[in-house]
Design a protein around this motif. Structure first.
Motif, PDB file in Angstrom:
ATOM      1  N   SER A  75       2.786   1.571  -3.357  1.00 24.46           N
ATOM      2  CA  SER A  75       1.824   1.857  -4.437  1.00 24.46           C
ATOM      3  C   SER A  75       1.308   3.284  -4.356  1.00 24.46           C
ATOM      4  CB  SER A  75       0.653   0.872  -4.374  1.00 24.46           C
ATOM      5  OG  SER A  75       1.093  -0.435  -4.618  1.00 24.46           O
ATOM      6  N   ASN A  76       1.017   3.745  -3.139  1.00 28.68           N
ATOM      7  CA  ASN A  76       0.531   5.124  -2.975  1.00 28.68           C
ATOM      8  C   ASN A  76       1.607   6.142  -3.326  1.00 28.68           C
ATOM      9  OD1 ASN A  76      -1.994   4.195  -2.198  1.00 28.68           O
ATOM     10  ND2 ASN A  76      -1.528   4.300  -0.012  1.00 28.68           N
ATOM     11  N   ASN A 124       1.945   6.235  -7.095  1.00 29.44           N
ATOM     12  CA  ASN A 124       0.675   6.474  -7.794  1.00 29.44           C
ATOM     13  C   ASN A 124       0.248   5.298  -8.682  1.00 29.44           C
ATOM     14  OD1 ASN A 124       0.359   9.104  -6.724  1.00 29.44           O
ATOM     15  ND2 ASN A 124       1.840   9.856  -8.222  1.00 29.44           N
ATOM     16  N   GLN A 125       0.328   4.093  -8.132  1.00 29.63           N
ATOM     17  CA  GLN A 125      -0.104   2.912  -8.876  1.00 29.63           C
ATOM     18  C   GLN A 125      -1.636   2.822  -8.860  1.00 29.63           C
ATOM     19  OE1 GLN A 125       1.979   0.826 -10.564  1.00 29.63           O
ATOM     20  NE2 GLN A 125       3.548   2.298  -9.953  1.00 29.63           N
ATOM     21  N   PRO A 126      -2.230   2.401  -9.971  1.00 26.69           N
ATOM     22  CA  PRO A 126      -3.689   2.212  -9.993  1.00 26.69           C
ATOM     23  C   PRO A 126      -4.106   1.135  -8.987  1.00 26.69           C
ATOM     24  CG  PRO A 126      -2.769   2.118 -12.219  1.00 26.69           C
ATOM     25  CD  PRO A 126      -1.621   2.139 -11.263  1.00 26.69           C
ATOM     26  N   GLU A 127      -5.305   1.222  -8.525  1.00 26.13           N
ATOM     27  CA  GLU A 127      -5.830   0.270  -7.535  1.00 26.13           C
ATOM     28  C   GLU A 127      -5.769  -1.167  -8.046  1.00 26.13           C
ATOM     29  OE1 GLU A 127      -7.112  -0.394  -3.698  1.00 26.13           O
ATOM     30  OE2 GLU A 127      -6.604   1.544  -4.582  1.00 26.13           O
ATOM     31  N   ASP A 164       0.826  -1.213   0.000  1.00 28.11           N
ATOM     32  CA  ASP A 164       0.000   0.000   0.000  1.00 28.11           C
ATOM     33  C   ASP A 164       0.856   1.258   0.000  1.00 28.11           C
ATOM     34  OD1 ASP A 164      -2.296  -1.526  -0.019  1.00 28.11           O
ATOM     35  OD2 ASP A 164      -2.692  -1.308   2.136  1.00 28.11           O
ATOM     36  N   LYS A 211      -2.329  -2.496  -7.508  1.00 32.80           N
ATOM     37  CA  LYS A 211      -2.109  -2.775  -6.088  1.00 32.80           C
ATOM     38  C   LYS A 211      -2.779  -4.086  -5.687  1.00 32.80           C
ATOM     39  CE  LYS A 211      -3.434   0.504  -3.318  1.00 32.80           C
ATOM     40  NZ  LYS A 211      -3.924   1.395  -2.257  1.00 32.80           N
ATOM     41  N   ASN A 212      -4.006  -4.304  -6.151  1.00 36.33           N
ATOM     42  CA  ASN A 212      -4.722  -5.537  -5.831  1.00 36.33           C
ATOM     43  C   ASN A 212      -4.053  -6.761  -6.455  1.00 36.33           C
ATOM     44  OD1 ASN A 212      -6.591  -4.138  -4.314  1.00 36.33           O
ATOM     45  ND2 ASN A 212      -8.047  -3.947  -5.996  1.00 36.33           N
TER      46      ASN A 212
END
Length: 170
Positions: free
Chosen positions: A57-58, A61-64, A54, A67-68
């Protein structure tokens, strides 16, 4: 490349067909070797791994969806083959976009005519596809060229011609 890596790439391709998002993901994933070591370490708890995913990724600026995917891959202990996953993902992107990537190896720096001839030969073999040609020089070739497209090799080098002649004569 294992079937697991291919399956992971297919899942990633199904989830995210934005090449630029996955290029950013790849850059983020391999930017720090410690990240890979921590996420592959069985001693680190899954909760800590998720927090790290998290945070990284934050910050990048990775897309959700990315991240999932990373979380699920971590949960399934499938991060050790990420280099192969990325390679096959970009191969799937190329196929979807009608791109054929080839590597042409010459004995010496080729002239534009030779490069154009190589490109024309590939366009003939792969009609309707966009040819992306990577040029390399290997002075150990006596002359001619060697063209590699995926697992296919077109040996038009002098050494290749001599081997073919020898095969025909024996």
């Amino acid at each position: 490349m294992t079937q697991e890596a291919i399956n992971q790439a297919k899942v990633l391709f199904g989830l995210c067909q934005s090449r630029s998002d996955v290029e950013g993901f790849k850059k983020m994933y391999f930017a720090t070797p410690a990240l890979n070591m921590v996420l592959n370490n069985p001693i680190v708890s899954m909760i800590k791994k998720y927090k790290i995913i998290d945070e990284v990724s934050n910050r990048t600026n990775q897309p959700e969806i990315i991240k999932n995917f990373l979380r699920k891959s971590c949960q399934n202990d499938a991060l050790s083959e990420m280099a192969d996953v990325f390679e096959y993902y970009f191969y799937l992107c190329d196929m979807a976009e009608g791109i054929v990537r080839a590597k042409a190896i010459f004995a010496k720096n080729p002239e534009n005519v030779e490069v154009d001839k190589t490109r024309a030969s590939l366009e003939e073999k792969y009609p309707g596809k966009k040819i992306v040609l990577d040029i390399a020089v290997d002075e150990s070739l006596l002359g001619g060229r060697l063209v590699k497209v995926g697992n296919t090799e077109y040996d038009e080098s002098y050494e290749g011609y001599l081997k073919e002649l020898e095969r025909k004569l024996t």
